[in-house]
Design a protein around this motif. Structure first.
Motif, PDB file in Angstrom:
ATOM      1  N   GLY A   1       0.807  -1.142  -0.077  1.00  0.00           N
ATOM      2  CA  GLY A   1       0.055  -0.019  -0.022  1.00  0.00           C
ATOM      3  C   GLY A   1       0.820   1.323   0.019  1.00  0.00           C
ATOM      4  N   TRP A   2       0.278   2.442  -0.477  1.00  0.00           N
ATOM      5  CA  TRP A   2       0.887   3.516  -0.400  1.00  0.00           C
ATOM      6  C   TRP A   2      -0.082   4.283   0.492  1.00  0.00           C
ATOM      7  CZ3 TRP A   2       5.727   5.297  -1.947  1.00  0.00           C
ATOM      8  CH2 TRP A   2       6.417   4.357  -2.581  1.00  0.00           C
ATOM      9  N   PHE A   3       0.540   4.901   1.422  1.00  0.00           N
ATOM     10  CA  PHE A   3      -0.190   6.072   2.085  1.00  0.00           C
ATOM     11  C   PHE A   3       0.319   7.382   2.247  1.00  0.00           C
ATOM     12  CE2 PHE A   3      -3.019   3.185   4.765  1.00  0.00           C
ATOM     13  CZ  PHE A   3      -2.263   1.816   4.289  1.00  0.00           C
TER      14      PHE A   3
ATOM     15  N   ARG B   1      -3.861  -0.308   9.656  1.00  0.00           N
ATOM     16  CA  ARG B   1      -3.949  -1.040  10.850  1.00  0.00           C
ATOM     17  C   ARG B   1      -3.374  -2.719  10.195  1.00  0.00           C
ATOM     18  NH1 ARG B   1      -9.065   0.467  14.044  1.00  0.00           N
ATOM     19  NH2 ARG B   1      -8.792   2.448  14.347  1.00  0.00           N
ATOM     20  N   SER B   2      -3.648  -2.668   9.033  1.00  0.00           N
ATOM     21  CA  SER B   2      -3.471  -4.088   8.379  1.00  0.00           C
ATOM     22  C   SER B   2      -2.045  -4.354   7.937  1.00  0.00           C
ATOM     23  CB  SER B   2      -4.418  -4.445   7.081  1.00  0.00           C
ATOM     24  OG  SER B   2      -5.618  -4.439   7.644  1.00  0.00           O
ATOM     25  N   TYR B   3      -1.157  -3.242   8.054  1.00  0.00           N
ATOM     26  CA  TYR B   3       0.213  -3.401   7.340  1.00  0.00           C
ATOM     27  C   TYR B   3       0.923  -3.207   8.703  1.00  0.00           C
ATOM     28  CZ  TYR B   3      -2.110  -2.176   3.030  1.00  0.00           C
ATOM     29  OH  TYR B   3      -3.030  -2.313   2.117  1.00  0.00           O
ATOM     30  N   GLU B   4       2.161  -4.155   8.663  1.00  0.00           N
ATOM     31  CA  GLU B   4       2.937  -4.675   9.549  1.00  0.00           C
ATOM     32  C   GLU B   4       4.187  -3.865   9.365  1.00  0.00           C
ATOM     33  OE1 GLU B   4       0.401  -8.159   9.071  1.00  0.00           O
ATOM     34  OE2 GLU B   4       1.584  -6.989   7.814  1.00  0.00           O
ATOM     35  N   TYR B   5       4.490  -3.563   8.092  1.00  0.00           N
ATOM     36  CA  TYR B   5       5.989  -3.139   7.679  1.00  0.00           C
ATOM     37  C   TYR B   5       5.784  -1.580   7.078  1.00  0.00           C
ATOM     38  CZ  TYR B   5       7.205  -7.920   8.493  1.00  0.00           C
ATOM     39  OH  TYR B   5       7.166  -9.306   9.068  1.00  0.00           O
TER      40      TYR B   5
END
Length: 124
Positions: A35-37, A109-113
């Motif tokens: 993902g990009w945020f 919240r779903s992204y760990e890294y």
């Protein structure tokens, strides 16, 4: 532990283009949703775009649809964000993130890294 390194940010005029890259340190990258945020000072981190491991599912925030394109090259352990027709409101720190469960989620919240971020500034 997957390390993510973004590059490609900078200063551009309204209507210009930039291409962000995010390189992952491990080959397991190919199994992750990426993902990009982006975040501006004083605001929460907002989703920009998401691509699942196979590339079969892609999501864009409404604010960037038709202007930004997310893609990935699993052979290079890299995800890209092509940003065209940039606007001043796109100014932000951009972060790539990896979800090892490959959920295709729009929630941070779903992204760990997470990478360290790269700044994009669009002048008017």
């Amino acid at each position: 532990q997957v390390q993510l390194v973004e590059s490609g940010g900078g200063l551009v005029q309204t209507g210009g283009s930039l291409r962000l890259s995010c390189a992952a340190s491990e080959r397991t990258f190919s199994r992750y949703t990426m993902g990009w945020f982006r975040r501006t000072p004083g605001k929460e981190r907002d989703i920009v775009a998401v691509i699942t491991s196979s590339g079969s599912t892609i999501y864009y925030a409404d604010s960037v649809k038709g202007r930004f394109t997310i893609s990935r090259d699993n052979a290079k352990n890299t995800v890209y964000l092509q940003m065209n027709n940039l606007k001043p409101e796109d100014t932000a720190a951009y972060y790539c993130a990896a979800d090892r469960h490959d959920l295709g989620s729009q929630s941070s919240r779903s992204y760990e890294y997470w990478g360290q971020g790269t700044q994009v500034t669009v002048s008017s």
